[in-house]
Design an enzyme around this catalytic site. Structure first.
Site, PDB file in Angstrom:
ATOM      1  N   PRO A   1      87.258  61.717  72.200  1.00 23.18           N
ATOM      2  CA  PRO A   1      88.572  61.088  72.388  1.00 23.18           C
ATOM      3  C   PRO A   1      89.337  61.115  71.058  1.00 23.18           C
ATOM      4  CG  PRO A   1      86.829  59.437  72.309  1.00 23.18           C
ATOM      5  CD  PRO A   1      86.162  60.770  72.390  1.00 23.18           C
ATOM      6  N   HIS A   2      90.646  61.278  71.147  1.00 28.82           N
ATOM      7  CA  HIS A   2      91.396  61.386  69.887  1.00 28.82           C
ATOM      8  C   HIS A   2      92.876  61.147  70.109  1.00 28.82           C
ATOM      9  CE1 HIS A   2      93.199  65.331  70.823  1.00 28.82           C
ATOM     10  NE2 HIS A   2      92.144  65.434  71.589  1.00 28.82           N
ATOM     11  N   GLY A   3      93.632  61.043  69.026  1.00 26.30           N
ATOM     12  CA  GLY A   3      95.069  60.892  69.140  1.00 26.30           C
ATOM     13  C   GLY A   3      95.724  60.973  67.775  1.00 26.30           C
TER      14      GLY A   3
END
Lengths: 151, 578
Positions: free
Chosen positions: A69-71
């Site tokens: 997961p990332h952003g």
């Protein structure tokens, strides 16, 4: 040479082994908590929104039990990475249907260029190795994981 | 010097400066300009060219013609004649210059009336262009890649520079252009012969997908050493020439002092530059505006350029050192990107102006000398680079690929020649020879290279086997529902690579083939119809795959957004019903 980014960004204090989360949502919140507890997040809600939005568009569960997961968000100043392991695995909606056992949350500053995908690529390429992946899942401490990934 | 022109499509799929023009209408406009503008200029001249506003008006008219003619000629030679744009730009300069058409149609005063063929204003703009050019060449230097291939690269680069300098210097004496090997003319011709311009080679290499071949990386690494050594030699030669100009005869003590000063300036500035560049970069980054960052960095390049001239060296040396220092900072690509439009405009003016300084009437008398000198320059560079390459594991074919890859001379040869001419250290004959050598080497290299670069192995057997083991390439193929989506995805993917600080280079204007580079990352992207193919080494595969995945995710986001939008507001009826 090829673990240059891992070496500069991995920090043992942002690594947890055997987390208690039982679903994707809980796991991501745990990862965000790890970063937030270290005092590295300016706006936790914003970071949460960005990560979950990315997750809604397409799951970040890769194959063989790895999820990234990332952003990109303005609530961090530098690339931050939190790692958590879940030896029992949890459903992450991965393409190969396998439960995620290693979760890596990557946050990097929005609107500025710099390694983000490159970082995730480095860690995911490393974790393609079956032996290393098993050893990370079985690791008993944060330091052990960091040393496995930066060796 | 290695400055590959880069083209990235903007949001509308247009390619900077390479929107396909209706060639004929443009040509017509240019023709009209050539006829009308100079007569207006001549009227100005007649009215008394001494007033500032008249002189500026005349300058603008000159620039108008130069820009339109040079750009059209460059475009035409690339597009239709399939030769490097620089050749067209140079040739256009010769044609519209003061020695040819220019003085006939009143664009320039006839050079016999003046000491120097160009007005100080116009020459000033060409000088600025040369500084921007060298600053970007320095900024573009890939020190990381150089260090990885430093052994072969150093051998090849140094071999080419040394043999070219020595043979160039000797040839000047043999052909009677200079009377001793230490005269300024001979030293300048030696220096002019050294500087490889690898941009043209890089373009051919990437067209043939050979940029990351052993020959390709060796040429690119060799070009780094070539640049550095060339600049050091230039520093020394300018210093020596100035001493000898003053003294008249060869006195070794002052010459050694100047050599020491030149090398000292170079070493100290480069070392200090590389040391404080990161800090300077951080200070630059405090300006939130990228334009401001780029402009200030250029200002610093001009500052060091001025200082190096004050220290008795050439201005381009300072500009190059500043570029080299900034090439290691995080925001290097931002600086490059924002200075590129300036570069693309000025560099054509520069080549055209250099062409203008060629005395066509004198060409006849130097034709033979020029041909001999060009041949020597070819032999010197090809042998100087190919022989060391044979010691670095290449077979005869590979070595000749490298030799011819290093052959083209370009902007730096022209800049050095321009400096020599403007300071009176070389005559216009020698300047003509230098231009001729540049034209010949730049023209010959691609012709030979397209024959040499095929799929045959350029390494000796033992090395070839080791390489095959290390670098297999893989392809990822993605077929989208239609061309529009593929185009959208491609521009997204390119943007993402750039956000990761990768250097994206469009291999040929108007074609959808791109090369992505960063340190040792080398990825090729191609779109054919609705299919995007991405090929890369084993080691970059994960990165390429994740970038595609992210681009796909953002595509999904766009589709979601469009759907939501349709539900809440009826955009279409809003637009259709006004």
């Amino acid at each position: 040479m090829k673990t240059r980014l891992l070496r500069s960004f991995l920090k043992p204090e942002l690594v947890r082994v055997n987390i208690s989360a039982t679903c994707k949502r809980e796991a991501i919140l745990t990862l965000l908590n790890i970063v937030d507890d270290a005092g590295s997040l300016r706006d936790r809600d914003e970071a949460e929104r960005v990560v979950f939005e990315r997750e809604r568009n397409m799951s970040t569960g890769l194959e063989r039990g790895v999820a990234i997961p990332h952003g990109k968000t303005d609530s961090v100043d530098n690339l931050l990475v939190a790692i958590a392991t879940k030896p029992d695995g949890l459903d992450f909606d991965s393409a190969d249907g396998q439960p995620a056992k290693i979760l890596v949350l990557t946050l990097s500053p929005a609107g500025r260029s710099g390694p983000h995908i490159r970082f995730m690529a480095e860690i995911s390429r490393l974790l393609r190795d079956d032996v290393l992946r098993r050893r990370v899942v079985e690791a008993q401490s944060a330091d052990e994981i960091v040393s496995l990934l930066t060796r | 010097m290695d400055y590959v022109r880069r083209q990235v499509p903007d949001k509308h799929g247009m390619y900077n400066g390479h929107v396909r023009p209706r060639s004929w209408s443009i040509l017509a406009v240019v023709m009209v300009m050539i006829v009308l503008v100079p007569s207006a200029g001549a009227a100005q001249l007649g009215a008394g060219a001494s007033g500032v506003s008249e002189r500026m008006t005349h300058l603008m008219l000159q620039l108008a013609v130069i820009l339109c003619v040079a750009k059209t000629a460059g475009y035409a030679s690339e597009r239709f004649l399939r030769i490097p744009a620089v050749l067209g730009e140079l040739a256009s300069g010769v044609i519209i210059g003061p020695y040819a058409l220019g003085s006939v149609i009143g664009l320039f005063e006839h050079p016999e009336l003046t000491e120097f063929p160009l007005s100080p204003e116009l020459y000033g703009i060409a000088t600025l262009a040369s500084i921007v050019l060298l600053y970007l060449a320095g900024l573009e230097t890939d020190l990381g890649m150089f260090l990885r291939y430093s052994v072969a690269g150093s051998l090849v680069g140094a071999g080419g520079v040394i043999l070219s300098f020595v043979l160039g210097d000797l040839a000047a004496v043999w052909t009677g252009l200079a009377n001793s090997v230490v005269s300024p003319a001979a030293l300048f011709l030696g220096t002019i012969s050294t500087a490889t311009s690898v941009g043209i080679t890089a373009r051919i290499l990437s067209e043939r997908n050979k940029l990351d071949s052993p020959e390709g990386v060796t040429v690119l690494a060799g070009a780094v050493i070539d640049d550095v050594l060339g600049i050091v030699i230039l520093a020394a030669v300018i210093g020596m020439a100035r001493v000898m100009e003053r003294g008249g005869n060869v006195e070794w003590l002052p010459i050694l002092a100047v050599l020491g000063k030149a090398l000292g300036f170079w070493v100290i500035c480069t070392a200090v530059g590389l040391l404080i560049a990161r800090r300077l970069g951080k200070i630059l980054e405090t300006f939130r505006s990228r334009q401001t960052m780029a402009s200030i960095s250029l200002g610093l390049a001009l500052l060091l350029a001025g200082l190096s001239e004050k220290a008795g060296l050439a201005m381009i040396i300072g500009a190059y050192i500043m570029g080299l220092s900034f090439s290691r900072v995080d925001c290097a690509h931002v600086l490059r990107r924002h200075l590129e439009p300036v570069y693309h405009t000025l560099v054509s003016v520069f080549f055209c102006v250099m062409g203008m300084m060629v005395d066509v009437n004198a060409l006849q008398s130097i034709l033979l000398v020029g041909i001999v000198f060009s041949l020597i320059a070819i032999v010197a560079k090809v042998l100087g680079c190919a022989v060391p390459a044979m010691f670095a594991g290449f077979n005869l074919l590979g070595a000749s690929r490298i030799g011819f890859g290093m052959l083209p001379r370009g902007e730096v040869a022209l800049i050095v020649a321009g400096i020599g001419l403007s300071t009176g250290l070389i005559t216009s004959d020698i300047f003509g020879v230098a231009i001729m050598m540049t034209l010949v080497t730049t023209g010959v290299a691609p012709l030979v290279m397209v024959r040499l670069y095929d799929d045959r192995e350029g390494l000796r057997q033992r090395w070839a086997a080791a390489r095959r083991e290390a670098g297999r390439r893989r392809s990822i193929c993605l077929t989208l529902p239609n061309v529009e989506i593929a185009e959208f995805l491609l521009s997204n993917v390119l943007e993402m690579f750039e956000a990761e600080e990768c250097y994206v280079h469009q291999v040929f204007p108007g074609e959808t083939l791109f090369q992505v580079r960063k340190d040792d990352i080398s990825i090729t992207l191609r779109r054919e119809g609705a299919t995007i193919t991405l090929s890369c080494g084993d080691i970059d595969c994960e990165f390429a795959r994740l970038v595609l995945l992210e681009a796909l995710a953002s595509l999904v986001k766009v589709f979601e957004g469009v759907r939501e939008f349709e539900q809440t507001t009826d955009l279409r009826s809003q637009l259709q019903l006004g």
